[in-house]
Design a protein around this motif. Structure first.
Motif, short mmCIF file in Angstrom:
data_model
loop_
_atom_site.label_atom_id
_atom_site.label_comp_id
_atom_site.label_asym_id
_atom_site.label_seq_id
_atom_site.Cartn_x
_atom_site.Cartn_y
_atom_site.Cartn_z
N HIS A 1 28.16 12.45 37.32
CA HIS A 1 27.09 10.98 37.39
C HIS A 1 25.81 11.85 37.36
O HIS A 1 25.13 11.07 36.71
N GLU B 1 26.09 10.22 33.23
CA GLU B 1 25.60 9.06 33.41
C GLU B 1 23.47 8.44 33.46
O GLU B 1 22.72 7.90 32.77
N TRP B 2 23.24 9.48 34.57
CA TRP B 2 21.69 9.69 34.64
C TRP B 2 21.22 10.30 33.37
O TRP B 2 19.62 9.02 32.69
N LYS C 1 20.41 6.44 31.16
CA LYS C 1 19.74 6.27 32.41
C LYS C 1 18.19 6.55 31.49
O LYS C 1 16.92 5.84 32.24
N ASP D 1 30.58 3.40 31.49
CA ASP D 1 30.20 2.30 32.17
C ASP D 1 31.17 1.86 33.44
O ASP D 1 30.90 1.52 34.73
N ARG E 1 29.02 4.07 36.12
CA ARG E 1 27.93 3.01 36.19
C ARG E 1 28.12 2.60 37.09
O ARG E 1 27.78 2.40 38.74
N ASP E 2 29.78 1.99 37.06
CA ASP E 2 29.79 0.22 37.57
C ASP E 2 30.40 1.23 39.74
O ASP E 2 30.92 0.17 40.26
#
Length: 332
Positions: A40, A43-44, A47, A317, A320-321
């Motif tokens: 994660h 992904e952070w 973002k 993605d 993320r989802d």
């Protein structure tokens, strides 16, 4: 070499590019990556929610491969070895907590989502022989986090009741498998029937749908409460967990995807002498002990999907989802 870097000028915030490999410093090795896995934190970073992020850095903390080159002072026996990489750097000498210079591979230094990565030789461990490359790549960060939460912070004992929330993610799947391997009675929660079925196939005792308004009553009726709870959500769910943990029990959290709780039912916490403990990653000793357990019990990480580097956006993605069941792996 091909590498997946953070690039916030791109719509996807990712760039598959060619990078020049740097020369090795003394004590370093170059590992040819056979497989890498997402966490994660990747992904952070995409973002912009991770501290000290920089464009151009190769993402990825998890990786497994073959030692292709060794620097000055490194024993020749490492050359051509099949290895996995401990992504925790500079933990320090205190088993209780990481040092101020602690960092994780993949930001701010280049990580594993590349054809090769340079790391200090003391980050290497022999690849577990019972694992595929994809499985070995999936283990390090999430496995280490789960193991420290259970063994050091939780100090779980055989026969204790433990609850792992949010089954499906990387740390949660390892916490379930490690808990079972250590002889605990393991329950888990998720809002996905498919993920709960997968948990049952691993041997968990009970599963709970946390979107069911009655899950707390059901859990108490079936288990009489949990000795240890492993959680990554926190937020206002913390007050739910204080209702299902036994007096004197522990709630251990390694993340806060729901943020901070809007209120805290402090009276229940102090009256029931509940211990709320934060944890992250783990020490070098934790990593060694985690590997010993994995090899002794022949534990296999759950792999959700394997993507090529060229499919990095799809892989990110999917994380993320929240669609994954287990670890998302990328291969060069």
């Amino acid at each position: 070499m091909k590498a997946i870097t953070l690039d916030r000028t791109q719509d996807s915030k990712l760039l598959l590019t060619d990078l020049q490999s740097r020369a090795l410093l003394p004590g370093e090795v170059r590992v040819q990556i056979k497989a890498a896995a997402l966490n994660h934190r990747d992904e952070w970073c995409r973002k912009g929610l991770y501290p000290n992020i920089q464009d151009g850095i190769v993402l990825g903390s998890d990786g497994a491969g073959i030692v292709a080159e060794i620097g000055e002072g490194v024993d020749d026996e490492w050359l051509q070895k099949e290895v996995i990489i401990n992504p925790a750097l500079n933990w320090g000498e205190n088993q209780k907590v990481q040092s101020a210079s602690f960092e994780i591979l993949g930001m701010p230094r280049n990580g594993t989502l590349a054809e090769s990565v340079v790391v200090p030789v003391d980050r290497l461990h022999d690849k577990p022989t019972h694992m595929t490359w994809e499985e070995a790549a999936a283990l390090p960060l999430a496995g280490l986090t789960a193991f420290r939460a259970l063994s050091y912070q939780g100090d779980i004992q055989q026969g204790e009741n433990i609850l792992v929330t949010g089954f499906g993610g990387g740390v949660a799947q390892f916490a379930v498998q490690f808990g079972l391997a250590l002889g605990a009675k393991v329950s888990t929660s998720s809002s996905s029937p498919e993920k709960l079925e997968k948990a049952k196939s691993l041997g968990v005792d009970y599963t709970f749908d946390y979107k069911d308004d009655n899950w707390i009553l059901k859990a108490l009726e079936i288990t009489s409460g949990f000795d240890v709870i492993i959680d990554s959500a926190v937020g206002d769910t913390l007050n739910h967990l204080t209702q299902v943990v036994k007096p004197g029990g522990k709630i251990i959290f390694y993340g806060a995807t729901l943020g901070n709780p809007s209120k805290l039912e402090a009276r229940r916490i102090f009256w029931n002498q509940i211990k709320i403990i934060g944890t992250t990653m783990g020490s070098d000793l934790d990593f060694e002990n985690m590997l010993s357990l994995v090899c002794e019990k022949k534990i296999h990480p759950i792999i959700d999907h394997v993507f090529k580097f060229e499919e990095a956006e799809k892989a990110f993605d999917r994380m993320r989802d929240g669609k994954q069941m287990g670890k998302i792996v990328l291969v060069p």
